[in-house]
Write a protein that holds these residues in place. Structure first.
Motif, PDB file in Angstrom:
ATOM      1  N   GLU A   1      -3.176   8.689   7.989  1.00 30.50           N
ATOM      2  CA  GLU A   1      -2.667   8.110   6.757  1.00 30.50           C
ATOM      3  C   GLU A   1      -3.721   8.174   5.660  1.00 30.50           C
ATOM      4  O   GLU A   1      -4.879   7.827   5.876  1.00 30.50           O
ATOM      5  CB  GLU A   1      -2.247   6.651   6.982  1.00 30.50           C
ATOM      6  N   ILE A   2      -3.314   8.618   4.472  1.00 33.14           N
ATOM      7  CA  ILE A   2      -4.196   8.683   3.314  1.00 33.14           C
ATOM      8  C   ILE A   2      -3.700   7.664   2.291  1.00 33.14           C
ATOM      9  O   ILE A   2      -2.600   7.802   1.752  1.00 33.14           O
ATOM     10  CB  ILE A   2      -4.197  10.089   2.687  1.00 33.14           C
ATOM     11  N   SER A   3      -4.478   6.621   2.056  1.00 31.18           N
ATOM     12  CA  SER A   3      -4.088   5.597   1.088  1.00 31.18           C
ATOM     13  C   SER A   3      -4.187   6.157  -0.326  1.00 31.18           C
ATOM     14  O   SER A   3      -5.164   6.828  -0.671  1.00 31.18           O
ATOM     15  CB  SER A   3      -4.990   4.366   1.222  1.00 31.18           C
ATOM     16  N   LEU A   4      -3.175   5.882  -1.139  1.00 31.61           N
ATOM     17  CA  LEU A   4      -3.153   6.370  -2.514  1.00 31.61           C
ATOM     18  C   LEU A   4      -3.483   5.264  -3.504  1.00 31.61           C
ATOM     19  O   LEU A   4      -4.402   5.376  -4.290  1.00 31.61           O
ATOM     20  CB  LEU A   4      -1.786   6.983  -2.829  1.00 31.61           C
ATOM     21  N   PHE A   5      -2.713   4.180  -3.471  1.00 27.48           N
ATOM     22  CA  PHE A   5      -3.006   3.048  -4.339  1.00 27.48           C
ATOM     23  C   PHE A   5      -2.332   1.805  -3.784  1.00 27.48           C
ATOM     24  O   PHE A   5      -1.498   1.880  -2.881  1.00 27.48           O
ATOM     25  CB  PHE A   5      -2.573   3.306  -5.791  1.00 27.48           C
TER      26      PHE A   5
ATOM     27  N   ARG B   1       0.856  -1.189   0.000  1.00 26.36           N
ATOM     28  CA  ARG B   1       0.000   0.000   0.000  1.00 26.36           C
ATOM     29  C   ARG B   1       0.890   1.237   0.000  1.00 26.36           C
ATOM     30  O   ARG B   1       1.865   1.309   0.744  1.00 26.36           O
ATOM     31  CB  ARG B   1      -0.889   0.015   1.244  1.00 26.36           C
ATOM     32  N   THR B   2       0.570   2.203  -0.848  1.00 24.77           N
ATOM     33  CA  THR B   2       1.283   3.475  -0.825  1.00 24.77           C
ATOM     34  C   THR B   2       0.389   4.499  -0.138  1.00 24.77           C
ATOM     35  O   THR B   2      -0.837   4.486  -0.311  1.00 24.77           O
ATOM     36  CB  THR B   2       1.633   3.963  -2.242  1.00 24.77           C
ATOM     37  N   PHE B   3       0.996   5.385   0.645  1.00 22.99           N
ATOM     38  CA  PHE B   3       0.200   6.339   1.401  1.00 22.99           C
ATOM     39  C   PHE B   3       1.023   7.578   1.731  1.00 22.99           C
ATOM     40  O   PHE B   3       2.249   7.602   1.593  1.00 22.99           O
ATOM     41  CB  PHE B   3      -0.315   5.696   2.695  1.00 22.99           C
TER      42      PHE B   3
END
Length: 216
Positions: free
Chosen positions: A59-63, A49-51
């Motif tokens: 934390e804001i998950s990106l993709f 997971r990228t964040f």
């Protein structure tokens, strides 16, 4: 957004043959945003997971990334820093390779640099899609846009859970489940364990048609 990108098979070959094998536990952080980036990685098993961190520290998950994907590719740019943090969300096996070593091997094998362009172009497009998705105030439009972009970039089979979609779109899991149920009943998609199959992508685009100019 879906982070899976079709990259040149030469990339994986070099990482597996010349890189250092590492294994990470679920929840373990591989890269932290802002750190000096000296090596890139290639995922062969598990999911990442990228964040990034929001203003409040959340934390804001990106993709998410599955096997066969490159991560930490900012290292391939001279004196770059890590652009987004990366953590394992399942036991993961990766191969790490220093950027200078990678480029030396790439040139020695005679591989053209254009073979890597698709990766970087797709990353830029994906982050642009993320910005567009955040502009939707209505939950159904936000989910429809997310699913449509995943379908357009990686095909109609989307390997995301309700919780993961909620994390990426900034919605609650309950809202995502409700909207997916509506789309399923309308014949737009079907669902199975940890996977969503898009049946009518055109109908998804009709849901968020009011922001169609972002898709040009």
């Amino acid at each position: 957004m879906s982070g899976d990108i079709q990259i040149s098979p030469h990339v994986g070959e070099l990482f597996v043959k010349y890189g250092v094998r590492r294994q990470y536990r679920s929840g373990e952080v591989l890269l932290e945003k802002g750190a000096l980036s000296a090596q890139a990685g290639f995922l062969v098993k598990g999911q990442l997971r990228t964040f990034c961190l929001g203003p409040s520290g959340d934390e804001i998950s990106l993709f998410y990334l599955g096997p066969g994907n490159l991560f930490g590719s900012s290292a391939l740019v001279y004196h770059a820093k890590v652009m987004v943090s990366v953590s394992a969300i399942s036991p993961a096996e990766v191969y790490l390779l220093a950027a200078d070593r990678f480029w030396k091997l790439w040139q020695e094998h005679g591989y053209p640099p254009q073979d890597l362009m698709a990766h970087f172009v797709r990353r830029i497009t994906m982050l642009s899609d993320y910005i567009c998705c955040s502009h939707f105030l209505e939950d159904d439009k936000r989910v429809a846009y997310f699913l449509h972009t995943c379908c357009a970039s990686s095909g109609p089979s989307i390997p995301y859970t309700h919780e993961q979609i909620a994390a990426i779109t900034g919605m609650s899991r309950v809202s995502v489940t409700r909207i997916l149920k509506q789309f399923r009943e309308a014949g737009i998609l079907r669902q199975s364990y940890r996977r969503i199959e898009i049946l009518a992508p055109q109908r998804l685009s009709e849901v968020f048609a009011s922001l169609g100019y972002f898709l040009d």
